[in-house]
Design a protein around this motif. Sequence first.
Motif, PDB file in Angstrom:
ATOM      1  N   ASP A   9       0.860  -1.189   0.000  1.00  0.00           N
ATOM      2  CA  ASP A   9       0.000   0.000   0.000  1.00  0.00           C
ATOM      3  C   ASP A   9       0.892   1.234   0.000  1.00  0.00           C
ATOM      4  O   ASP A   9       1.898   1.277   0.726  1.00  0.00           O
ATOM      5  CB  ASP A   9      -0.898   0.003   1.243  1.00  0.00           C
ATOM      6  CG  ASP A   9      -2.105   0.906   1.093  1.00  0.00           C
ATOM      7  OD1 ASP A   9      -1.911   2.102   0.775  1.00  0.00           O
ATOM      8  OD2 ASP A   9      -3.236   0.431   1.300  1.00  0.00           O
ATOM      9  N   SER A  14      -2.810   3.836   5.769  1.00  0.00           N
ATOM     10  CA  SER A  14      -3.408   2.520   5.510  1.00  0.00           C
ATOM     11  C   SER A  14      -2.493   1.397   5.989  1.00  0.00           C
ATOM     12  O   SER A  14      -2.955   0.389   6.534  1.00  0.00           O
ATOM     13  CB  SER A  14      -3.679   2.348   4.008  1.00  0.00           C
ATOM     14  OG  SER A  14      -4.647   3.272   3.559  1.00  0.00           O
ATOM     15  N   LEU A  18      -3.541  -1.473   8.901  1.00  0.00           N
ATOM     16  CA  LEU A  18      -3.390  -2.922   8.685  1.00  0.00           C
ATOM     17  C   LEU A  18      -2.406  -3.533   9.679  1.00  0.00           C
ATOM     18  O   LEU A  18      -2.621  -4.643  10.172  1.00  0.00           O
ATOM     19  CB  LEU A  18      -2.940  -3.189   7.249  1.00  0.00           C
ATOM     20  CG  LEU A  18      -4.044  -3.105   6.186  1.00  0.00           C
ATOM     21  CD1 LEU A  18      -3.458  -3.073   4.784  1.00  0.00           C
ATOM     22  CD2 LEU A  18      -5.017  -4.277   6.325  1.00  0.00           C
ATOM     23  N   PHE A  53      -2.043  -8.340   1.490  1.00  0.00           N
ATOM     24  CA  PHE A  53      -3.047  -7.285   1.637  1.00  0.00           C
ATOM     25  C   PHE A  53      -2.651  -6.234   0.612  1.00  0.00           C
ATOM     26  O   PHE A  53      -1.705  -5.480   0.803  1.00  0.00           O
ATOM     27  CB  PHE A  53      -3.038  -6.696   3.052  1.00  0.00           C
ATOM     28  CG  PHE A  53      -3.579  -7.636   4.091  1.00  0.00           C
ATOM     29  CD1 PHE A  53      -4.941  -7.806   4.249  1.00  0.00           C
ATOM     30  CD2 PHE A  53      -2.721  -8.353   4.898  1.00  0.00           C
ATOM     31  CE1 PHE A  53      -5.452  -8.680   5.204  1.00  0.00           C
ATOM     32  CE2 PHE A  53      -3.212  -9.233   5.860  1.00  0.00           C
ATOM     33  CZ  PHE A  53      -4.577  -9.393   6.005  1.00  0.00           C
ATOM     34  N   ASP A  55      -3.369  -3.121  -1.965  1.00  0.00           N
ATOM     35  CA  ASP A  55      -4.155  -1.953  -2.374  1.00  0.00           C
ATOM     36  C   ASP A  55      -4.295  -1.969  -3.894  1.00  0.00           C
ATOM     37  O   ASP A  55      -3.349  -2.296  -4.621  1.00  0.00           O
ATOM     38  CB  ASP A  55      -3.454  -0.681  -1.905  1.00  0.00           C
ATOM     39  CG  ASP A  55      -4.282   0.567  -2.183  1.00  0.00           C
ATOM     40  OD1 ASP A  55      -5.528   0.483  -2.130  1.00  0.00           O
ATOM     41  OD2 ASP A  55      -3.696   1.630  -2.453  1.00  0.00           O
ATOM     42  N   THR A  79      -7.542  -4.338  -0.963  1.00  0.00           N
ATOM     43  CA  THR A  79      -8.045  -3.224  -0.157  1.00  0.00           C
ATOM     44  C   THR A  79      -8.090  -1.986  -1.040  1.00  0.00           C
ATOM     45  O   THR A  79      -7.168  -1.741  -1.826  1.00  0.00           O
ATOM     46  CB  THR A  79      -7.131  -2.952   1.056  1.00  0.00           C
ATOM     47  OG1 THR A  79      -5.836  -2.542   0.589  1.00  0.00           O
ATOM     48  CG2 THR A  79      -6.982  -4.189   1.926  1.00  0.00           C
ATOM     49  N   TYR A  97     -12.425  -8.770  -0.495  1.00  0.00           N
ATOM     50  CA  TYR A  97     -12.252  -7.383  -0.946  1.00  0.00           C
ATOM     51  C   TYR A  97     -12.693  -6.486   0.199  1.00  0.00           C
ATOM     52  O   TYR A  97     -13.845  -6.543   0.633  1.00  0.00           O
ATOM     53  CB  TYR A  97     -13.131  -7.184  -2.189  1.00  0.00           C
ATOM     54  CG  TYR A  97     -13.137  -5.786  -2.753  1.00  0.00           C
ATOM     55  CD1 TYR A  97     -13.948  -4.804  -2.220  1.00  0.00           C
ATOM     56  CD2 TYR A  97     -12.329  -5.465  -3.834  1.00  0.00           C
ATOM     57  CE1 TYR A  97     -13.969  -3.532  -2.737  1.00  0.00           C
ATOM     58  CE2 TYR A  97     -12.342  -4.197  -4.373  1.00  0.00           C
ATOM     59  CZ  TYR A  97     -13.154  -3.225  -3.823  1.00  0.00           C
ATOM     60  OH  TYR A  97     -13.160  -1.969  -4.335  1.00  0.00           O
ATOM     61  N   LEU A  98     -11.760  -5.688   0.718  1.00  0.00           N
ATOM     62  CA  LEU A  98     -12.070  -4.808   1.848  1.00  0.00           C
ATOM     63  C   LEU A  98     -12.153  -3.366   1.365  1.00  0.00           C
ATOM     64  O   LEU A  98     -11.188  -2.815   0.830  1.00  0.00           O
ATOM     65  CB  LEU A  98     -10.995  -4.936   2.933  1.00  0.00           C
ATOM     66  CG  LEU A  98     -10.882  -6.310   3.605  1.00  0.00           C
ATOM     67  CD1 LEU A  98      -9.708  -6.328   4.577  1.00  0.00           C
ATOM     68  CD2 LEU A  98     -12.180  -6.670   4.320  1.00  0.00           C
ATOM     69  N   LYS A 100     -12.230   0.403   2.142  1.00  0.00           N
ATOM     70  CA  LYS A 100     -11.798   1.331   3.189  1.00  0.00           C
ATOM     71  C   LYS A 100     -12.867   2.394   3.422  1.00  0.00           C
ATOM     72  O   LYS A 100     -13.461   2.876   2.455  1.00  0.00           O
ATOM     73  CB  LYS A 100     -10.500   2.028   2.786  1.00  0.00           C
ATOM     74  CG  LYS A 100      -9.336   1.100   2.488  1.00  0.00           C
ATOM     75  CD  LYS A 100      -8.141   1.905   1.984  1.00  0.00           C
ATOM     76  CE  LYS A 100      -6.993   1.025   1.575  1.00  0.00           C
ATOM     77  NZ  LYS A 100      -5.856   1.799   1.020  1.00  0.00           N
ATOM     78  N   PHE A 107     -12.608  -7.197   8.800  1.00  0.00           N
ATOM     79  CA  PHE A 107     -11.248  -7.675   8.564  1.00  0.00           C
ATOM     80  C   PHE A 107     -11.093  -9.122   9.030  1.00  0.00           C
ATOM     81  O   PHE A 107     -10.543  -9.968   8.330  1.00  0.00           O
ATOM     82  CB  PHE A 107     -10.258  -6.769   9.302  1.00  0.00           C
ATOM     83  CG  PHE A 107      -8.831  -7.236   9.263  1.00  0.00           C
ATOM     84  CD1 PHE A 107      -8.019  -6.957   8.170  1.00  0.00           C
ATOM     85  CD2 PHE A 107      -8.292  -7.952  10.321  1.00  0.00           C
ATOM     86  CE1 PHE A 107      -6.695  -7.388   8.127  1.00  0.00           C
ATOM     87  CE2 PHE A 107      -6.975  -8.389  10.292  1.00  0.00           C
ATOM     88  CZ  PHE A 107      -6.178  -8.098   9.192  1.00  0.00           C
TER      89      PHE A 107
END
Length: 223
Positions: A9, A14, A18, A53, A55, A79, A97-98, A100, A107
């Motif tokens: 990321d 961010s 995490l 994870f 982005d 993310t 798929y998270l 933000k 999570f």
Amino acid sequence: MKIQCVIIDDEPSSQNILKHLIGDVDFLEIAGICNDAVDAMTFLKETKVDLLFLDINMPNLSGISFYKMLNNPPLVIFTTAYSEYAIEGFDVNAIDYLLKPFSFERFLKAVQKVKNKLVLEKEFIIIKSDKKLYQLKVNDILFVEALGDYIKIYTKDKVLVSYKTLRNILSLLPENKYMQIHKSYIINQSKLDFVEGNQVTIGSKKIPIGQKFKINFLKRLNS
């Protein structure tokens, strides 16, 4: 054993969120933090990890484009702050798929999916065949053959016919061990005896290598 994670990321805020969330889950461990896809590519060549994870909206190269470039990629949870990327994220078989900002509860739900998949990969899968449920030790599977709407799963001592697609069964098998080498075949790479021309041999079975799959197969074999 802890699940080794990498945060990829470009936003420090961010990354910190995490880091905090991962620290609160006892089965996760941070193996590394990367600011962009270039850093991540170098890191992943040197370090084996279980989970990214990742982005999606990063400079120069998007997370999805980066993930598509990887050979034998780890599991991924995307993310992003942009909901329009969700469908594209799932098109590359993302675990989740998270969007933000996300809660700890959301999570935890995502990483639990990863844990369940990895546990399943390491031990057994359940296969329905001939109106029975079979618990198969994953490493006992030699190869899988497509048969119309069904598949045939070959082990050393039996063959099971099940109503599944190759894509279905491939999603249940460890990505670091099983690979599709033909439109009709998945093989257990660890059971491979030898490669000759455009076919592989496992035991007494000769399996063709499809032209579409040959380059990736040879890359993986050489790695």
